[in-house]
Scaffold this motif. Structure first.
Motif, mmCIF file in Angstrom:
data_model
loop_
_atom_site.group_PDB
_atom_site.id
_atom_site.type_symbol
_atom_site.label_atom_id
_atom_site.label_comp_id
_atom_site.label_asym_id
_atom_site.label_seq_id
_atom_site.Cartn_x
_atom_site.Cartn_y
_atom_site.Cartn_z
ATOM 1 N N LEU A 112 42.948 -28.031 3.319
ATOM 2 C CA LEU A 112 42.579 -29.595 3.840
ATOM 3 C C LEU A 112 41.254 -29.279 4.806
ATOM 4 N N ALA A 113 41.148 -28.430 5.407
ATOM 5 C CA ALA A 113 40.026 -28.258 6.667
ATOM 6 C C ALA A 113 38.772 -27.678 6.226
ATOM 7 N N GLY A 114 38.957 -27.099 4.715
ATOM 8 C CA GLY A 114 37.821 -26.846 4.178
ATOM 9 C C GLY A 114 37.484 -25.275 4.195
ATOM 10 N N HIS A 115 38.686 -24.501 4.476
ATOM 11 C CA HIS A 115 38.439 -23.224 4.729
ATOM 12 C C HIS A 115 38.429 -22.230 3.287
ATOM 13 N N GLY A 116 38.925 -22.960 2.169
ATOM 14 C CA GLY A 116 38.556 -22.308 0.887
ATOM 15 C C GLY A 116 39.687 -22.822 -0.138
ATOM 16 N N ILE A 117 40.092 -22.108 -0.978
ATOM 17 C CA ILE A 117 40.795 -22.440 -2.182
ATOM 18 C C ILE A 117 42.365 -21.933 -1.850
ATOM 19 N N GLY A 118 43.236 -22.751 -2.068
ATOM 20 C CA GLY A 118 44.671 -22.324 -1.855
ATOM 21 C C GLY A 118 45.356 -22.418 -3.224
#
Length: 297
Positions: A236-242
């Motif tokens: 959600l914070a834009g740190h990558g793909i989950g």
């Protein structure tokens, strides 16, 4: 055997299982000093050191481990017999202990348990939330919950949920900056949020399937977590793909806060099963809970 010897043996076994006087005392509802005194009395009576104590841990000595080999099956047999006797009452009663993941507890178990406990106040339920694979026999649990594809062969398994799907997802901002992966092999070009498995300590290899073709991808990124909720927060914070079970993030997907990727590579698989040892005779309370949890298409 004196009257308090059996109780001291049970306390010793609890300390050994928890590897801690503090945790065992909390579980038994006694003070740490009282628990330590009981174990010390047992050791003095036997003339043997049963536990090795350090400032950080407690572990059984060779003599202690030998004693535990006798105590574990003996106490398990006593508990099973007491549970059977309790089940002979006119109404379901007794304690049911289940180990499961937080996801399974919230998604499947809690709605049913909440209802059962209102309808049957004599039933006591203990949920042990553990992201690893607990040994239900040595942990003295009545049952555990796992995905169907990871069940042991000597267990009775009952399906308690629908088939599931995995989901790969990221924030719109991340995808606008980095683009969409078209196949699982494209993930090496992306920042992925890795999951550290609690049981093995290894990083989880992401599993994809399309038209019977299975692909396992070891992803890379700047962030590693051991909790699914943190993975979602990071995405959600834009740190990558989950990457997690679909219904874990469905509300974020519905709202647009997260966008699904590689959807055609995530096919349904066996869902959650409640499993228990085939050699154990279920109590009335356990059978009632099992029937309530049983998944019906």
């Amino acid at each position: 055997m004196e009257s308090d010897d059996l109780g001291n043996l049970a306390k010793f076994m609890s300390v050994a299982q928890e590897a801690s006087f503090t945790r065992a005392a909390a579980k038994l509802g006694v003070s740490q000093s009282a628990l330590s005194h009981c174990v010390r009395r047992l050791e003095e009576k036997l003339g043997l050191r049963l536990l090795t104590r350090t400032t950080r841990s407690v572990a059984p000595t060779e003599a202690g481990e030998s004693l535990l080999e006798t105590l574990r099956p003996a106490f398990a047999a006593i508990e099973d017999k007491l549970a059977i006797l309790t089940a002979m009452r006119d109404k379901p009663a007794g304690t049911v202990r289940i180990t499961c993941s937080a996801h399974a507890a919230r998604l499947v178990l809690w709605p049913t348990i909440n209802r059962i406990m209102h309808e049957h106040p004599d039933i006591h339920i203990e949920l042990n939330v553990d992201s690893g694979f607990a040994d239900i026999v040595s942990g003295r649990f009545d049952a555990g919950v796992r995905l169907g594809e990871s069940l042991d062969k000597d267990m009775i398994a009952v399906r308690i949920g629908p088939r599931l799907r995995m989901a790969a997802y990221a924030s719109p901002a991340y995808l606008a900056a980095r683009g969409l992966p078209r196949t699982p092999h494209d993930l090496h070009k992306h920042a992925c949020i890795n999951l550290r498995l609690t049981t093995s300590g290894a990083l989880y290899a992401w599993e994809f399937e399309q038209n019977g073709r299975d692909i396992r991808v070891k992803v890379e990124g700047h962030l590693v977590v051991n909790d699914m909720d943190l993975m979602v927060e990071a995405a959600l914070a834009g740190h990558g793909i989950g990457f997690s079970i679909e219904n874990h993030v469905e509300h974020h997907l519905a709202s647009g806060a997260l966008v699904r990727v590689l959807d055609d590579w995530c096919e349904p698989f066996d869902g959650l099963y409640l499993y228990y040892p085939s050699a154990r005779q279920p109590t009335m309370a356990f059978r009632l809970l099992l029937d309530a949890l049983r998944y019906r298409d």
